[in-house]
Scaffold this motif. Structure first.
Motif, short mmCIF file in Angstrom:
data_model
loop_
_atom_site.label_atom_id
_atom_site.label_comp_id
_atom_site.label_asym_id
_atom_site.label_seq_id
_atom_site.Cartn_x
_atom_site.Cartn_y
_atom_site.Cartn_z
N LYS A 1 0.84 -1.19 0.00
CA LYS A 1 0.00 0.00 0.00
C LYS A 1 0.88 1.25 0.00
N ILE A 2 0.23 2.40 -0.19
CA ILE A 2 0.90 3.68 -0.03
C ILE A 2 1.00 4.00 1.45
N SER B 1 2.95 6.85 2.74
CA SER B 1 2.88 8.30 2.91
C SER B 1 3.33 8.97 1.62
N VAL B 2 2.93 10.24 1.50
CA VAL B 2 3.29 11.04 0.32
C VAL B 2 3.91 12.33 0.80
N ILE C 1 7.18 9.47 -2.63
CA ILE C 1 6.09 8.66 -2.11
C ILE C 1 6.70 7.43 -1.46
N THR D 1 -6.41 4.78 -7.59
CA THR D 1 -6.01 5.07 -6.21
C THR D 1 -4.67 5.78 -6.15
N ILE D 2 -3.67 5.25 -6.85
CA ILE D 2 -2.35 5.86 -6.76
C ILE D 2 -2.33 7.22 -7.47
N SER E 1 -4.68 9.39 -7.57
CA SER E 1 -5.33 10.39 -6.71
C SER E 1 -4.38 10.96 -5.67
N GLN E 2 -3.26 10.29 -5.41
CA GLN E 2 -2.31 10.75 -4.39
C GLN E 2 -1.03 11.31 -4.98
N LEU E 3 -0.97 11.43 -6.29
CA LEU E 3 0.21 11.99 -6.95
C LEU E 3 -0.04 13.44 -7.34
#
Length: 241
Positions: A128-129, A131-132, A137, A180-181, A183-185
């Motif tokens: 999973k991710i 933290s960003v 990342i 999903t990924i 949306s966090q970039l």
């Protein structure tokens, strides 16, 4: 890898069989003139890879892939290059245009082999991710934490329930979908150009209406993502005469 061939043209099936027989990592479990004829073999055997024609009378290859659940890896083999973009919206491994050169065939097989190894070696529940940050990342994958700088990511590729992050010298795979990924970039650095691809804008060498070209890769621009890509990332930045 256990594979089958589905193609309505007898000569095309024979040609594909000849290519397969030259690759020791491939074990052929049959060749079929349409997807319905192949159903029993797929059900009774562990088929890793299907070489699939697109333009077939009973059911097109594109429609067939849409019906599959937990499908084997797919490599399209067709005489029609215009279906390439549609095919990549279906998470296929590669797209071969007939007549198929052996070196191009081998490249597609190696790609499928690498992805199969990656998928089989990962634990789907632990990735999973984490933290960003402003320029990096943290991804948890294969029991390790990877700090990945944004500038090092050339592109991110979706494959079924995984994403493959391409960085210099390696690929990092984690159980996550492309949405999903993405949306966090940071959107100033990354653009989603298809259902299966996110590209780092700083790594783009050139592009046209159908593809984005990186130093060593060509990525398709999906139909539903084309307008946003050009509007948000291209139009205002192109020097016009």
């Amino acid at each position: 890898m256990n594979c089958i061939v589905i193609d309505d043209e007898p000569l095309a099936r024979e040609g594909m069989i000849l290519l397969i027989n030259k690759c020791p990592q491939l074990t052929l479990h049959g060749s079929f003139r349409n997807p319905l004829d192949a159903a029993e073999t797929i059900k009774e055997n562990k088929i890793d890879l299907i070489f699939l024609d697109i333009n077939m009378p009973e059911m097109s290859g594109l429609d067939y892939v849409k019906t599959l659940v937990n499908s084997p890896l797919i490599i399209f083999a067709t005489a029609y290059p215009q279906y390439a973009i549609d095919s990549y919206e279906l998470d296929v491994i590669d797209y071969l245009v007939k007549p198929i050169r052996f070196e191009r065939f081998v490249k597609a097989v190696h790609k499928a082999e690498n992805y199969l190894d990656l998928l089989q070696s990962k634990e789907t529940n632990s990735n999973k991710i984490e933290s960003v940050g402003d320029d990096y990342i943290f991804i948890k994958a294969d029991r390790k934490y990877f700090k990945i700088l944004f500038k090092d990511i050339s592109f991110i590729e979706g494959l079924k329930d995984y994403v493959i992050i391409h960085v210099p010298g390696k690929k990092i795979i984690t159980a996550m979908n492309v949405k999903t990924i993405f949306s966090q970039l940071p959107p100033k650095i990354f653009a989603r150009i298809s259902k299966s691809h996110i590209v780092n804008l700083g790594h783009i060498v050139s592009f046209d209406g159908q593809s984005v070209f990186l130093a060593n890769n060509e990525l398709p621009i999906g139909n539903i993502f084309r307008d946003d890509f050009f509007k948000n990332y291209v139009d205002d930045k192109v020097v016009k005469r």
